[in-house]
Scaffold this motif. Structure first.
Motif, PDB file in Angstrom:
ATOM      1  N   THR A  26       0.986   4.771  -2.979  1.00 43.72           N
ATOM      2  CA  THR A  26       0.506   6.065  -2.538  1.00 43.72           C
ATOM      3  C   THR A  26       0.964   7.115  -3.531  1.00 43.72           C
ATOM      4  O   THR A  26       2.122   7.170  -3.912  1.00 43.72           O
ATOM      5  CB  THR A  26       1.055   6.388  -1.127  1.00 43.72           C
ATOM      6  OG1 THR A  26       0.605   5.386  -0.229  1.00 43.72           O
ATOM      7  CG2 THR A  26       0.592   7.738  -0.653  1.00 43.72           C
ATOM      8  N   SER A  27       0.049   7.955  -3.947  1.00 47.61           N
ATOM      9  CA  SER A  27       0.397   9.004  -4.901  1.00 47.61           C
ATOM     10  C   SER A  27       1.122  10.140  -4.193  1.00 47.61           C
ATOM     11  O   SER A  27       1.046  10.296  -2.971  1.00 47.61           O
ATOM     12  CB  SER A  27      -0.868   9.539  -5.571  1.00 47.61           C
ATOM     13  OG  SER A  27      -1.622  10.316  -4.657  1.00 47.61           O
TER      14      SER A  27
ATOM     15  N   LEU B  92      -0.791  15.506   1.059  1.00 50.46           N
ATOM     16  CA  LEU B  92      -1.954  15.723   1.922  1.00 50.46           C
ATOM     17  C   LEU B  92      -1.740  15.122   3.311  1.00 50.46           C
ATOM     18  O   LEU B  92      -2.074  15.749   4.317  1.00 50.46           O
ATOM     19  CB  LEU B  92      -3.208  15.131   1.279  1.00 50.46           C
ATOM     20  CG  LEU B  92      -3.743  15.880   0.061  1.00 50.46           C
ATOM     21  CD1 LEU B  92      -4.843  15.076  -0.616  1.00 50.46           C
ATOM     22  CD2 LEU B  92      -4.235  17.264   0.444  1.00 50.46           C
ATOM     23  N   THR B  93      -1.171  13.937   3.356  1.00 50.21           N
ATOM     24  CA  THR B  93      -0.892  13.296   4.649  1.00 50.21           C
ATOM     25  C   THR B  93       0.106  14.112   5.454  1.00 50.21           C
ATOM     26  O   THR B  93      -0.088  14.356   6.649  1.00 50.21           O
ATOM     27  CB  THR B  93      -0.360  11.862   4.440  1.00 50.21           C
ATOM     28  OG1 THR B  93      -1.369  11.105   3.764  1.00 50.21           O
ATOM     29  CG2 THR B  93      -0.009  11.205   5.759  1.00 50.21           C
TER      30      THR B  93
ATOM     31  N   LYS C 287       0.311  13.178  -4.438  1.00 50.32           N
ATOM     32  CA  LYS C 287      -0.757  14.022  -3.896  1.00 50.32           C
ATOM     33  C   LYS C 287      -1.158  13.531  -2.510  1.00 50.32           C
ATOM     34  O   LYS C 287      -1.269  14.325  -1.574  1.00 50.32           O
ATOM     35  CB  LYS C 287      -1.954  14.008  -4.840  1.00 50.32           C
ATOM     36  CG  LYS C 287      -3.118  14.830  -4.364  1.00 50.32           C
ATOM     37  CD  LYS C 287      -4.279  14.737  -5.341  1.00 50.32           C
ATOM     38  CE  LYS C 287      -5.527  15.360  -4.780  1.00 50.32           C
ATOM     39  NZ  LYS C 287      -6.678  15.171  -5.647  1.00 50.32           N
ATOM     40  N   ASP C 288      -1.362  12.220  -2.371  1.00 48.95           N
ATOM     41  CA  ASP C 288      -1.726  11.660  -1.068  1.00 48.95           C
ATOM     42  C   ASP C 288      -0.619  11.854  -0.043  1.00 48.95           C
ATOM     43  O   ASP C 288      -0.885  12.131   1.127  1.00 48.95           O
ATOM     44  CB  ASP C 288      -2.062  10.176  -1.190  1.00 48.95           C
ATOM     45  CG  ASP C 288      -3.366   9.942  -1.929  1.00 48.95           C
ATOM     46  OD1 ASP C 288      -4.208  10.863  -1.998  1.00 48.95           O
ATOM     47  OD2 ASP C 288      -3.543   8.823  -2.459  1.00 48.95           O
ATOM     48  N   GLU C 289       0.633  11.704  -0.468  1.00 45.37           N
ATOM     49  CA  GLU C 289       1.757  11.921   0.445  1.00 45.37           C
ATOM     50  C   GLU C 289       1.776  13.360   0.956  1.00 45.37           C
ATOM     51  O   GLU C 289       1.989  13.598   2.152  1.00 45.37           O
ATOM     52  CB  GLU C 289       3.085  11.630  -0.254  1.00 45.37           C
ATOM     53  CG  GLU C 289       3.336  10.168  -0.507  1.00 45.37           C
ATOM     54  CD  GLU C 289       4.632   9.938  -1.248  1.00 45.37           C
ATOM     55  OE1 GLU C 289       5.434   9.117  -0.764  1.00 45.37           O
ATOM     56  OE2 GLU C 289       4.848  10.584  -2.305  1.00 45.37           O
TER      57      GLU C 289
ATOM     58  N   THR D 241       0.833  -1.202   0.000  1.00 42.17           N
ATOM     59  CA  THR D 241       0.000   0.000   0.000  1.00 42.17           C
ATOM     60  C   THR D 241       0.870   1.255   0.000  1.00 42.17           C
ATOM     61  O   THR D 241       0.565   2.220  -0.690  1.00 42.17           O
ATOM     62  CB  THR D 241      -0.928   0.016   1.231  1.00 42.17           C
ATOM     63  OG1 THR D 241      -1.694  -1.182   1.233  1.00 42.17           O
ATOM     64  CG2 THR D 241      -1.846   1.216   1.200  1.00 42.17           C
ATOM     65  N   ASP D 242       1.953   1.239   0.744  1.00 41.98           N
ATOM     66  CA  ASP D 242       2.856   2.386   0.778  1.00 41.98           C
ATOM     67  C   ASP D 242       3.447   2.670  -0.597  1.00 41.98           C
ATOM     68  O   ASP D 242       3.710   3.816  -0.937  1.00 41.98           O
ATOM     69  CB  ASP D 242       4.003   2.160   1.774  1.00 41.98           C
ATOM     70  CG  ASP D 242       3.517   2.150   3.207  1.00 41.98           C
ATOM     71  OD1 ASP D 242       2.482   2.762   3.498  1.00 41.98           O
ATOM     72  OD2 ASP D 242       4.189   1.498   4.029  1.00 41.98           O
TER      73      ASP D 242
END
Length: 76
Positions: free
Chosen positions: A8-9, A15-16, A11-13, A4-5
């Motif tokens: 991760t896009s 945002l997180t 963008k998601d990184e 899953t890691d």
């Protein structure tokens, strides 16, 4: 690192990171060549310097990043 890691896009990184690490009184800039980052929320996208994957970080874009960090960005 889990599977899953690995999917991760960026963008998601971003945002997180923003949600878990960013302090509201600290400036930040994101420098990247991923056009999908244009889909970031406006409050984060305003701190994005989008580069070209074939050219990279130019002097002009570096100046833009510095301006963002100094809070002096003038949109062209």
């Amino acid at each position: 690192m889990s599977k899953t890691d690995l999917i991760t896009s960026r963008k998601d990184e971003i945002l997180t990171w923003y949600q878990s690490k960013h302090k509201s009184n600290e400036p930040f800039v994101t420098i990247d060549d991923d056009k999908l980052l244009n889909g970031l929320p406006d409050n984060i996208k305003g701190n994005l310097v989008l580069t070209s994957s074939s050219v990279g970080l130019t002097d002009e874009l570096a100046d833009e990043a510095i301006s963002i960090l100094k809070g002096k960005l003038v949109y062209a």
